[in-house]
Design a protein around this motif. Sequence first.
Motif: not given
Length: 87
Positions: A74-87
């Motif tokens: 799943s790419s969900d953990p990577m997307r969540a990490a990128l969202t967290y880094l983008g904040q």
Amino acid sequence: MRWLVIEEGYTSVSPPLIIVVIFSLAITFISFALHAPPNWTLVVTFLLAALSVSGVLFLILEMYTPFRGTIQISSDPMRAALTYLGQ
């Protein structure tokens, strides 16, 4: 999304390398078969060894495309990490 596209587009296994590995393994199995008398034990052993080697090659090639293919993560953990880094 940019990193996902970059990650999926990158392959580090070249087709000539795969061809050379398969050819060398075929030559190895053929050389073993030349020196053994033909019987069912030999045939079954070579069949199991060929299935094992082909399974290993399949898994190695599948690891280079983790987001598509037969075995997917799943790419969900990577997307969540990128969202967290983008904040």
